[in-house]
Design a protein around this motif. Structure first.
Motif, PDB file in Angstrom:
ATOM      1  N   GLY A  65      13.754  14.879  67.226  1.00 48.18           N
ATOM      2  CA  GLY A  65      14.731  13.895  67.669  1.00 48.18           C
ATOM      3  C   GLY A  65      15.835  13.694  66.660  1.00 48.18           C
ATOM      4  N   SER A  66      16.794  12.871  67.021  1.00 52.46           N
ATOM      5  CA  SER A  66      17.935  12.565  66.165  1.00 52.46           C
ATOM      6  C   SER A  66      17.732  11.194  65.535  1.00 52.46           C
ATOM      7  N   ALA A  67      17.686  11.151  64.196  1.00 54.55           N
ATOM      8  CA  ALA A  67      17.395   9.912  63.482  1.00 54.55           C
ATOM      9  C   ALA A  67      18.646   9.344  62.846  1.00 54.55           C
ATOM     10  N   ARG A  68      18.821   8.038  63.009  1.00 50.64           N
ATOM     11  CA  ARG A  68      19.855   7.284  62.273  1.00 50.64           C
ATOM     12  C   ARG A  68      19.144   6.135  61.573  1.00 50.64           C
ATOM     13  N   GLY A  69      18.653   6.432  60.376  1.00 58.72           N
ATOM     14  CA  GLY A  69      17.992   5.403  59.594  1.00 58.72           C
ATOM     15  C   GLY A  69      16.488   5.337  59.762  1.00 58.72           C
ATOM     16  N   THR A  70      15.932   6.121  60.667  1.00 57.14           N
ATOM     17  CA  THR A  70      14.477   6.152  60.815  1.00 57.14           C
ATOM     18  C   THR A  70      13.905   7.318  60.017  1.00 57.14           C
ATOM     19  N   LYS A  71      12.614   7.223  59.712  1.00 57.10           N
ATOM     20  CA  LYS A  71      11.917   8.342  59.082  1.00 57.10           C
ATOM     21  C   LYS A  71      10.551   8.488  59.735  1.00 57.10           C
ATOM     22  N   VAL A  72      10.014   9.693  59.640  1.00 54.59           N
ATOM     23  CA  VAL A  72       8.716  10.007  60.227  1.00 54.59           C
ATOM     24  C   VAL A  72       7.630   9.707  59.205  1.00 54.59           C
ATOM     25  N   VAL A  73       6.568   9.032  59.662  1.00 49.82           N
ATOM     26  CA  VAL A  73       5.415   8.780  58.789  1.00 49.82           C
ATOM     27  C   VAL A  73       4.221   9.525  59.363  1.00 49.82           C
ATOM     28  N   PRO A  74       3.426  10.186  58.501  1.00 48.70           N
ATOM     29  CA  PRO A  74       2.274  10.952  58.977  1.00 48.70           C
ATOM     30  C   PRO A  74       1.078  10.034  59.216  1.00 48.70           C
ATOM     31  N   GLY A  75      -0.054  10.663  59.507  1.00 47.26           N
ATOM     32  CA  GLY A  75      -1.280   9.908  59.699  1.00 47.26           C
ATOM     33  C   GLY A  75      -1.946  10.269  61.003  1.00 47.26           C
ATOM     34  N   GLU A 103      18.874  -6.008  60.866  1.00 43.84           N
ATOM     35  CA  GLU A 103      19.093  -4.619  60.477  1.00 43.84           C
ATOM     36  C   GLU A 103      18.449  -3.725  61.523  1.00 43.84           C
ATOM     37  N   TYR A 104      19.011  -2.520  61.686  1.00 36.37           N
ATOM     38  CA  TYR A 104      18.439  -1.635  62.705  1.00 36.37           C
ATOM     39  C   TYR A 104      18.525  -0.179  62.275  1.00 36.37           C
ATOM     40  N   ALA A 105      17.680   0.626  62.890  1.00 37.99           N
ATOM     41  CA  ALA A 105      17.714   2.083  62.775  1.00 37.99           C
ATOM     42  C   ALA A 105      17.345   2.642  64.137  1.00 37.99           C
ATOM     43  N   THR A 106      17.784   3.857  64.435  1.00 31.76           N
ATOM     44  CA  THR A 106      17.537   4.403  65.769  1.00 31.76           C
ATOM     45  C   THR A 106      16.948   5.805  65.701  1.00 31.76           C
ATOM     46  N   TRP A 107      16.229   6.129  66.750  1.00 30.59           N
ATOM     47  CA  TRP A 107      15.735   7.498  66.980  1.00 30.59           C
ATOM     48  C   TRP A 107      16.048   7.830  68.423  1.00 30.59           C
ATOM     49  N   THR A 108      16.651   9.001  68.633  1.00 28.79           N
ATOM     50  CA  THR A 108      17.011   9.445  69.984  1.00 28.79           C
ATOM     51  C   THR A 108      16.297  10.754  70.275  1.00 28.79           C
ATOM     52  N   SER A 109      15.642  10.808  71.410  1.00 28.60           N
ATOM     53  CA  SER A 109      14.858  11.994  71.764  1.00 28.60           C
ATOM     54  C   SER A 109      15.763  13.167  72.108  1.00 28.60           C
ATOM     55  N   PRO A 110      15.218  14.374  72.030  1.00 27.61           N
ATOM     56  CA  PRO A 110      15.915  15.499  72.648  1.00 27.61           C
ATOM     57  C   PRO A 110      16.041  15.258  74.151  1.00 27.61           C
ATOM     58  N   VAL A 111      16.925  15.988  74.796  1.00 32.38           N
ATOM     59  CA  VAL A 111      17.032  15.908  76.253  1.00 32.38           C
ATOM     60  C   VAL A 111      15.773  16.517  76.866  1.00 32.38           C
ATOM     61  N   HIS A 112      15.153  15.783  77.770  1.00 28.05           N
ATOM     62  CA  HIS A 112      14.001  16.310  78.496  1.00 28.05           C
ATOM     63  C   HIS A 112      14.420  16.601  79.932  1.00 28.05           C
ATOM     64  N   ARG A 113      14.266  17.847  80.367  1.00 27.75           N
ATOM     65  CA  ARG A 113      14.611  18.225  81.739  1.00 27.75           C
ATOM     66  C   ARG A 113      13.431  17.936  82.644  1.00 27.75           C
ATOM     67  N   LEU A 114      13.679  17.190  83.693  1.00 29.81           N
ATOM     68  CA  LEU A 114      12.625  16.754  84.591  1.00 29.81           C
ATOM     69  C   LEU A 114      12.237  17.844  85.577  1.00 29.81           C
ATOM     70  N   ALA A 115      10.954  17.967  85.812  1.00 33.01           N
ATOM     71  CA  ALA A 115      10.441  18.878  86.837  1.00 33.01           C
ATOM     72  C   ALA A 115       9.339  18.137  87.596  1.00 33.01           C
ATOM     73  N   VAL A 202      15.171   4.796  70.865  1.00 34.45           N
ATOM     74  CA  VAL A 202      14.382   3.683  70.351  1.00 34.45           C
ATOM     75  C   VAL A 202      15.142   3.075  69.180  1.00 34.45           C
ATOM     76  N   THR A 203      15.390   1.769  69.244  1.00 38.86           N
ATOM     77  CA  THR A 203      16.028   1.058  68.141  1.00 38.86           C
ATOM     78  C   THR A 203      15.008   0.125  67.515  1.00 38.86           C
ATOM     79  N   LEU A 204      14.844   0.248  66.201  1.00 35.90           N
ATOM     80  CA  LEU A 204      13.897  -0.563  65.441  1.00 35.90           C
ATOM     81  C   LEU A 204      14.686  -1.623  64.683  1.00 35.90           C
ATOM     82  N   TYR A 205      14.258  -2.878  64.793  1.00 32.53           N
ATOM     83  CA  TYR A 205      14.971  -3.997  64.182  1.00 32.53           C
ATOM     84  C   TYR A 205      14.080  -4.722  63.173  1.00 32.53           C
ATOM     85  N   ARG A 206      14.720  -5.265  62.131  1.00 30.46           N
ATOM     86  CA  ARG A 206      14.017  -6.143  61.202  1.00 30.46           C
ATOM     87  C   ARG A 206      15.003  -7.144  60.623  1.00 30.46           C
ATOM     88  N   LYS A 207      14.470  -8.224  60.071  1.00 32.19           N
ATOM     89  CA  LYS A 207      15.323  -9.225  59.446  1.00 32.19           C
ATOM     90  C   LYS A 207      16.033  -8.622  58.236  1.00 32.19           C
TER      91      LYS A 207
END
Length: 457
Positions: A65-75, A103-115, A202-207
């Protein structure tokens, strides 16, 4: 009597059989015994192309996906969190009258083609939102005429209700499609217009200045397209098995906490969700339940109603809000999808996975129910040797009365059809096979295969 908003719905489907490692199909006698999570049975392939559920829930998927301020966490449940905020915004909560900065950061998915290309799409997500945080999920898609939708808000959500009030957004439309509470719907399916692809944001918000962050470990959507119909084909019974699932009545809560959808009479969805959450060995802590009147039985049902309540819809029946609530429990997952027949439900039950289904009917259409409804949730926990449905129906006078056996043909049709007649003979919508599927991270390989067979990966 159960009640919830009537929704236009579509039918869906499943694909393959029990997977590698699953035990051979057992005898009817063996399958008749109640079982706890983990059972399995073989199943011939199930073919359909009426639904497309797609989710992002692995570290590689998040990284695509396309991240603006988000990061991936494992586990064990890889997800996304706020890394460095992308910016700051203000949100005026329409239900509290409060405006606050976030404050916010966003993650945008790749385009998913519907079938197939879809007339309806329902998004769902699994997330944790510590105090001072919340998330928003949006959807944007492309029509088969080349046009694009706007970014539609599918939900503003927090696990609690101390920072924002979880809500859907009314009056979203571009003249071709609209959002009906939790459902994207093409306005005129008969025109041939369809959604051919989508993205989720997905937009993630915090104080501001906080180190807290939401964590989202699954986001996805189910698209579907089935012609309207009053009758659906009958499936052939293939399973006799009943799972041991807690039984809770919504009706014993009538009049309690009327600020949440007028009390327990309307709590079919959270009551059903609570049954399945506890089937997987989770429940609220004593501290979680301190707010509930100690004189009330089954306070966890009151808790589920409060924390699934949609302040715009003014009800507890928002589908993705219920699966999101379930996912707040330890290592729980949940999605909203559609199935194509009771054979698909048998596939899940055979593997030890109960499900929550939505149906609408007049009293004469479901023997033994004793009520009619424009929309009601109940759990499917098994099948008799004759193939009839064993359902934990929360619209019952008390907990011991919750277990019902409903005739297979009646039950399958009221669940899967997309059109019906009400008691006055007027045409109304049907629920079209909608269901919630909830599971814990400890599931077996055979259970994972059963989920994959109905399109959940």
């Amino acid at each position: 009597m159960p009640r919830s908003a009537s929704r236009r719905a579509v039918l869906a489907a499943a694909l393959a059989a029990a997977a590698a490692g699953a035990a051979p199909a057992a005898s009817a006698a063996a399958l008749s015994a109640p079982v706890a999570p983990g059972g399995t049975a073989g199943r011939p392939p199930l073919g359909s192309s009426l639904v497309d559920y797609h989710g992002w829930a692995s570290a590689p998927a998040w990284r695509r996906g396309s991240a603006r301020g988000t990061k991936v966490v494992p586990g064990s449940r890889p997800g996304i969190v706020i890394g460095r905020p992308a910016g700051r915004t203000e949100y005026a909560d329409p239900h509290t009258g409060t405006t606050a900065s976030w404050e916010y950061a966003t993650w945008t998915s790749p385009v998913h083609r519907l079938a197939p290309a879809a007339t309806e799409v329902v998004a769902s997500w699994n997330a944790a939102t510590p105090a001072g945080t919340w998330v928003m999920v949006e959807l944007r898609g492309t029509y088969n005429d080349g046009g694009r939708t706007p970014w539609y808000v599918m939900g503003r959500w927090a696990a609690g209700d101390g920072d924002i009030r979880r809500t859907t957004v009314d009056d979203q439309s571009d003249g071709k499609s609209s959002i009906w509470t939790d459902t994207f719907s093409v306005d005129d399916a008969a025109s041939g217009l369809r959604l051919v692809d989508y993205q989720l944001r997905v937009t993630l918000y915090r104080k501001p200045g906080s180190d807290a962050t939401p964590q989202v470990w699954r986001v996805g959507a189910m698209g579907s397209d089935v012609p309207d119909r009053f009758e659906v084909p009958a499936s052939t019974p293939r399973l006799s098995r009943e799972l041991i699932v807690p039984r809770y009545s919504q009706n014993i809560h009538a009049g309690r906490y009327p600020e949440y959808d007028n009390g327990g009479e309307a709590w079919c969805s959270p009551t059903s969700a609570q049954m399945i959450i506890e089937y997987w060995g989770r429940k609220p802590t004593a501290g979680d339940l301190e707010w509930v009147n100690p004189d009330y039985d089954d306070p966890q049902v009151c808790h589920a109603a409060r924390f699934t309540y949609d302040y715009q819809y003014e009800g507890c029946g928002n589908w993705p809000f219920n699966t999101a609530y379930a996912s707040t429990y330890r290592d729980m997952h949940g999605v909203v999808t559609r199935l194509g027949s009771l054979a698909d439900a048998e596939l899940l039950v055979a593997a030890g996975i109960p499900l929550i289904t939505s149906q609408s009917f007049i009293e004469a259409e479901l023997d033994g129910a004793g009520y009619g409804t424009s929309g009601h949730l109940m759990t499917v926990v098994g099948f008799t040797k004759d193939g009839d449905v064993v359902a934990n129906d929360p619209a019952s006078p008390d907990n011991p009365a919750v277990r019902h056996v409903y005739k297979r043909r009646q039950w399958e049709n009221i669940w899967l059809r997309t059109k019906r007649y009400d008691a006055a003979g007027k045409v109304r919508s049907g629920t079209g096979g909608i269901c919630y599927v909830l599971w814990g991270s400890e599931i077996t390989g055979a259970q994972q295969a059963a989920l994959a067979a109905v399109g959940i990966r």
